[in-house]
Motif scaffolding. Structure first.
Motif, PDB file in Angstrom:
ATOM      1  N   THR A 111       0.881  -1.306   0.142  1.00 23.11           N
ATOM      2  CA  THR A 111       0.050  -0.065  -0.032  1.00 23.11           C
ATOM      3  C   THR A 111       0.698   1.255  -0.039  1.00 23.11           C
ATOM      4  OG1 THR A 111       0.049   0.007   2.318  1.00 23.11           O
ATOM      5  CG2 THR A 111      -1.795  -1.346   1.108  1.00 23.11           C
ATOM      6  N   VAL A 112       2.118   0.894  -0.308  1.00 17.74           N
ATOM      7  CA  VAL A 112       3.074   2.390  -0.356  1.00 17.74           C
ATOM      8  C   VAL A 112       3.608   2.466  -1.951  1.00 17.74           C
ATOM      9  CG1 VAL A 112       3.654   2.008   2.050  1.00 17.74           C
ATOM     10  CG2 VAL A 112       5.194   0.933   0.510  1.00 17.74           C
ATOM     11  N   ASP A 113       4.117   3.471  -2.154  1.00 14.30           N
ATOM     12  CA  ASP A 113       4.425   3.845  -3.510  1.00 14.30           C
ATOM     13  C   ASP A 113       6.044   3.194  -3.728  1.00 14.30           C
ATOM     14  OD1 ASP A 113       5.303   4.739  -6.063  1.00 14.30           O
ATOM     15  OD2 ASP A 113       4.881   6.636  -5.450  1.00 14.30           O
ATOM     16  N   LEU A 114       6.187   2.032  -4.316  1.00 16.36           N
ATOM     17  CA  LEU A 114       7.602   1.759  -4.126  1.00 16.36           C
ATOM     18  C   LEU A 114       8.691   2.273  -5.362  1.00 16.36           C
ATOM     19  CD1 LEU A 114       6.762  -2.116  -3.941  1.00 16.36           C
ATOM     20  CD2 LEU A 114       7.273  -0.653  -2.104  1.00 16.36           C
ATOM     21  N   GLU A 115       7.731   3.089  -6.168  1.00 22.62           N
ATOM     22  CA  GLU A 115       8.772   3.997  -7.304  1.00 22.62           C
ATOM     23  C   GLU A 115       9.274   5.134  -6.427  1.00 22.62           C
ATOM     24  OE1 GLU A 115       9.660   2.761 -10.081  1.00 22.62           O
ATOM     25  OE2 GLU A 115       8.611   0.836  -9.274  1.00 22.62           O
ATOM     26  N   ALA A 116       8.808   5.719  -5.493  1.00 28.02           N
ATOM     27  CA  ALA A 116       9.063   7.017  -4.913  1.00 28.02           C
ATOM     28  C   ALA A 116      10.450   6.734  -4.548  1.00 28.02           C
ATOM     29  CB  ALA A 116       8.174   7.285  -3.749  1.00 28.02           C
ATOM     30  N   ARG A 117      11.381   7.955  -4.850  1.00 22.36           N
ATOM     31  CA  ARG A 117      12.684   8.008  -4.441  1.00 22.36           C
ATOM     32  C   ARG A 117      13.614   6.644  -4.849  1.00 22.36           C
ATOM     33  NH1 ARG A 117      12.577  10.705   1.657  1.00 22.36           N
ATOM     34  NH2 ARG A 117      14.825  11.168   0.779  1.00 22.36           N
ATOM     35  N   ARG A 118      13.122   6.163  -5.907  1.00 22.97           N
ATOM     36  CA  ARG A 118      13.836   4.955  -6.374  1.00 22.97           C
ATOM     37  C   ARG A 118      15.463   5.427  -6.704  1.00 22.97           C
ATOM     38  NH1 ARG A 118      12.942  -0.050  -7.609  1.00 22.97           N
ATOM     39  NH2 ARG A 118      10.905  -0.228  -7.474  1.00 22.97           N
ATOM     40  N   ALA A 119      15.388   6.556  -7.453  1.00 22.32           N
ATOM     41  CA  ALA A 119      16.859   7.036  -7.951  1.00 22.32           C
ATOM     42  C   ALA A 119      17.880   7.252  -6.628  1.00 22.32           C
ATOM     43  CB  ALA A 119      16.693   8.405  -8.673  1.00 22.32           C
ATOM     44  N   GLU A 120      17.250   7.807  -5.570  1.00 24.35           N
ATOM     45  CA  GLU A 120      17.949   7.972  -4.428  1.00 24.35           C
ATOM     46  C   GLU A 120      18.452   6.667  -3.960  1.00 24.35           C
ATOM     47  OE1 GLU A 120      16.712  11.297  -1.515  1.00 24.35           O
ATOM     48  OE2 GLU A 120      14.900  11.165  -2.717  1.00 24.35           O
ATOM     49  N   ARG A 121      17.656   5.799  -3.795  1.00 29.59           N
ATOM     50  CA  ARG A 121      18.006   4.348  -3.387  1.00 29.59           C
ATOM     51  C   ARG A 121      19.007   3.731  -4.315  1.00 29.59           C
ATOM     52  NH1 ARG A 121      12.496   3.624  -2.766  1.00 29.59           N
ATOM     53  NH2 ARG A 121      12.062   1.956  -4.315  1.00 29.59           N
ATOM     54  N   GLU A 122      18.904   3.882  -5.633  1.00 28.95           N
ATOM     55  CA  GLU A 122      20.117   3.323  -6.267  1.00 28.95           C
ATOM     56  C   GLU A 122      21.616   3.874  -6.062  1.00 28.95           C
ATOM     57  OE1 GLU A 122      21.665   0.850  -8.736  1.00 28.95           O
ATOM     58  OE2 GLU A 122      19.418   0.903  -8.712  1.00 28.95           O
ATOM     59  N   ALA A 123      21.484   5.280  -5.816  1.00 33.97           N
ATOM     60  CA  ALA A 123      22.399   6.083  -5.400  1.00 33.97           C
ATOM     61  C   ALA A 123      23.138   5.561  -4.172  1.00 33.97           C
ATOM     62  CB  ALA A 123      22.246   7.662  -5.413  1.00 33.97           C
ATOM     63  N   LEU A 124      22.347   5.275  -3.009  1.00 35.10           N
ATOM     64  CA  LEU A 124      22.731   4.738  -1.813  1.00 35.10           C
ATOM     65  C   LEU A 124      23.291   3.620  -2.218  1.00 35.10           C
ATOM     66  CD1 LEU A 124      23.063   5.190   1.035  1.00 35.10           C
ATOM     67  CD2 LEU A 124      20.679   4.075   1.340  1.00 35.10           C
ATOM     68  N   VAL A 125      22.967   2.490  -2.807  1.00 30.62           N
ATOM     69  CA  VAL A 125      23.393   1.130  -3.244  1.00 30.62           C
ATOM     70  C   VAL A 125      24.646   1.286  -3.848  1.00 30.62           C
ATOM     71  CG1 VAL A 125      23.183  -0.949  -4.477  1.00 30.62           C
ATOM     72  CG2 VAL A 125      21.054   0.037  -3.293  1.00 30.62           C
ATOM     73  N   SER A 126      24.896   2.218  -4.731  1.00 32.06           N
ATOM     74  CA  SER A 126      26.063   2.285  -5.443  1.00 32.06           C
ATOM     75  C   SER A 126      27.401   2.903  -4.493  1.00 32.06           C
ATOM     76  CB  SER A 126      26.018   3.401  -6.537  1.00 32.06           C
ATOM     77  OG  SER A 126      25.267   2.933  -7.564  1.00 32.06           O
ATOM     78  N   ALA A 127      26.720   3.904  -3.526  1.00 30.34           N
ATOM     79  CA  ALA A 127      27.922   4.290  -2.374  1.00 30.34           C
ATOM     80  C   ALA A 127      28.183   3.055  -1.651  1.00 30.34           C
ATOM     81  CB  ALA A 127      26.973   5.529  -1.606  1.00 30.34           C
ATOM     82  N   ILE A 128      27.239   2.240  -1.131  1.00 32.47           N
ATOM     83  CA  ILE A 128      27.645   1.138  -0.154  1.00 32.47           C
ATOM     84  C   ILE A 128      28.422   0.298  -0.909  1.00 32.47           C
ATOM     85  CG2 ILE A 128      26.385  -0.737   0.955  1.00 32.47           C
ATOM     86  CD1 ILE A 128      23.961   1.024   1.512  1.00 32.47           C
ATOM     87  N   ALA A 129      28.083   0.021  -2.125  1.00 34.79           N
ATOM     88  CA  ALA A 129      28.858  -0.921  -2.836  1.00 34.79           C
ATOM     89  C   ALA A 129      30.397  -0.423  -2.730  1.00 34.79           C
ATOM     90  CB  ALA A 129      28.542  -1.189  -4.308  1.00 34.79           C
ATOM     91  N   ARG A 130      30.890   0.758  -2.960  1.00 31.64           N
ATOM     92  CA  ARG A 130      31.942   1.489  -2.923  1.00 31.64           C
ATOM     93  C   ARG A 130      32.804   1.263  -1.593  1.00 31.64           C
ATOM     94  NH1 ARG A 130      29.330   5.347  -6.077  1.00 31.64           N
ATOM     95  NH2 ARG A 130      29.212   6.701  -4.485  1.00 31.64           N
ATOM     96  N   ARG A 131      31.989   1.508  -0.592  1.00 26.85           N
ATOM     97  CA  ARG A 131      32.245   1.342   0.839  1.00 26.85           C
ATOM     98  C   ARG A 131      32.891  -0.059   1.209  1.00 26.85           C
ATOM     99  NH1 ARG A 131      30.349   4.381   6.173  1.00 26.85           N
ATOM    100  NH2 ARG A 131      31.826   3.436   7.556  1.00 26.85           N
ATOM    101  N   MET A 132      32.024  -0.777   0.708  1.00 30.37           N
ATOM    102  CA  MET A 132      32.208  -2.398   1.122  1.00 30.37           C
ATOM    103  C   MET A 132      33.296  -2.979   0.325  1.00 30.37           C
ATOM    104  SD  MET A 132      28.285  -3.578   2.098  1.00 30.37           S
ATOM    105  CE  MET A 132      28.937  -5.262   2.473  1.00 30.37           C
ATOM    106  N   ALA A 133      33.332  -2.389  -0.747  1.00 30.98           N
ATOM    107  CA  ALA A 133      34.594  -2.811  -1.784  1.00 30.98           C
ATOM    108  C   ALA A 133      35.907  -2.439  -0.684  1.00 30.98           C
ATOM    109  CB  ALA A 133      34.564  -2.315  -2.978  1.00 30.98           C
ATOM    110  N   LEU A 134      35.946  -1.236  -0.306  1.00 33.96           N
ATOM    111  CA  LEU A 134      37.088  -0.807   0.327  1.00 33.96           C
ATOM    112  C   LEU A 134      37.394  -1.711   1.801  1.00 33.96           C
ATOM    113  CD1 LEU A 134      36.575   3.287  -0.209  1.00 33.96           C
ATOM    114  CD2 LEU A 134      38.163   1.687  -1.275  1.00 33.96           C
ATOM    115  N   ASP A 135      36.307  -2.094   2.180  1.00 34.20           N
ATOM    116  CA  ASP A 135      36.465  -2.635   3.377  1.00 34.20           C
ATOM    117  C   ASP A 135      36.819  -4.154   3.201  1.00 34.20           C
ATOM    118  OD1 ASP A 135      35.840  -0.477   4.871  1.00 34.20           O
ATOM    119  OD2 ASP A 135      33.730  -1.138   5.162  1.00 34.20           O
ATOM    120  N   ARG A 136      36.891  -4.575   1.996  1.00 33.95           N
ATOM    121  CA  ARG A 136      37.379  -6.066   1.670  1.00 33.95           C
ATOM    122  C   ARG A 136      38.812  -6.300   2.226  1.00 33.95           C
ATOM    123  NH1 ARG A 136      35.312  -8.806  -2.319  1.00 33.95           N
ATOM    124  NH2 ARG A 136      36.325 -10.536  -1.322  1.00 33.95           N
TER     125      ARG A 136
END
Length: 235
Positions: free
Chosen positions: A14-39
C-alpha cells in the motif's frame, strides 16, 4: 506478552515503491563502493541479492517524518524512545555476514523501525523479531504490512532471553549491544548457524562480533570491527 504476527500469505503493498527509487539506487552504489574498500579488513563485498533488497525497501517508510528527507544518506537516524536506525552501510554489512539462504529461520533482536526486518524478509528469510518497546514493535508491524511482506512475526520481549519456542535459528542478529554474548542466544543457534551482535558497554567501546556454532556444537567468537549501538535492554 504482546504478539504481532504477519500471515504467510502475500499482501498487496500500500506504499509507492517507485518514489525516491533514484535515491535508493545512488545509496546502493555508495554502499557497494564502501564495502569494496572494506574487503581489505576481511569483510564481504555487497552481493547482488542484498543490493536488490536495498533497492526494493523504501527506507523513508522506516524513518520518523522529521528525518525522512535524510533517509538515503549513509547516516544513523533517530527513532522514538532514544533508539536509532543504523546507517545503511552497516545494515548491509550485517546482512551479508549472516549468509542467508531463502527459508532460513532468523531471530532479529531490536526490530526498531523494522527496516532490517524488511530486508531479511525480502531475502526470503522467516523472521522472528523481538523489540522491547511496544510502540516501536507495533509501528514496525504496520510498516511491514504496508509493504506486503510475509513470513515475519514480531513480539515484545527481552533480547537476552531470545525466543526459545521458535528455536533453533539458522541465524541471529542483534541491533543492540550486550556486555557479553548472551548464553541463551548461543543455545538457540543451530549447529552451522551464525550469531552477529555488538558486544561491549552501553557508553564504552563495542565490537561487532560474529559467533559461529560448528556442526559439532563447538562455538567460535570473532570480533570484526568497532561499532556504537544502543544497549540491549532488560525488561
Amino acid at each position: 506478552m504482546s504478539w504481532f504476527k504477519r500471515t504467510a500469505s502475500p499482501v498487496t503493498p500500500t506504499v509507492d515503491l517507485e518514489a525516491r527509487r533514484a535515491e535508493r539506487e545512488a545509496l546502493v552504489s555508495a554502499i557497494a563502493r564502501r564495502m569494496a574498500l572494506d574487503r581489505s579488513l576481511g569483510l564481504p563485498a555487497l552481493s547482488d541479492r542484498v543490493a536488490d533488497a536495498l533497492r526494493a525497501i523504501p527506507r523513508e517508510l522506516f524513518t520518523p517524518p522529521g528525518v525522512a528527507a535524510r533517509a538515503y544518506r549513509d547516516d544513523v537516524l533517530p527513532l522514538a524512545a532514544g533508539q536509532t536506525l543504523s546507517q545503511p552501510s552497516l545494515v548491509a554489512l550485517m546482512t551479508e555476514l549472516l549468509r542467508l539462504q531463502p527459508g532460513d529461520r532468523v531471530l532479529e533482536i531490536g526490530v526498531g523501525s523494522g527496516y532490517q526486518t524488511a530486508l531479511l524478509a525480502h531475502l526470503g528469510a522467516t523472521v522472528f523479531g523481538l523489540e522491547v518497546i511496544a510502540d516501536l514493535a507495533q509501528a514496525a508491524e504496520r510498516r511491514l504490512a504496508a509493504l506486503g511482506l510475509k513470513g515475519v512475526t514480531v513480539r515484545v520481549g527481552d533480547g537476552h532471553a531470545g525466543w526459545p519456542e521458535a528455536a533453533p535459528f539458522d541465524a541471529i542478529l542483534a541491533a543492540c549491544a550486550a556486555p557479553m554474548v548472551p548464553p541463551a542466544l548461543v543455545a538457540q543457534l543451530r549447529p552451522g548457524g551464525r550469531l552477529l551482535l555488538p558486544v561491549g558497554p552501553a557508553q564504552g567501546p563495542q565490537q561487532l562480533c560474529l559467533v559461529e556454532k560448528g556442526l559439532d556444537g563447538a562455538v567460535r567468537e570473532r570480533p570484526l570491527l568497532a561499532v556504537a549501538f544502543v544497549p540491549m535492554v532488560t525488561r
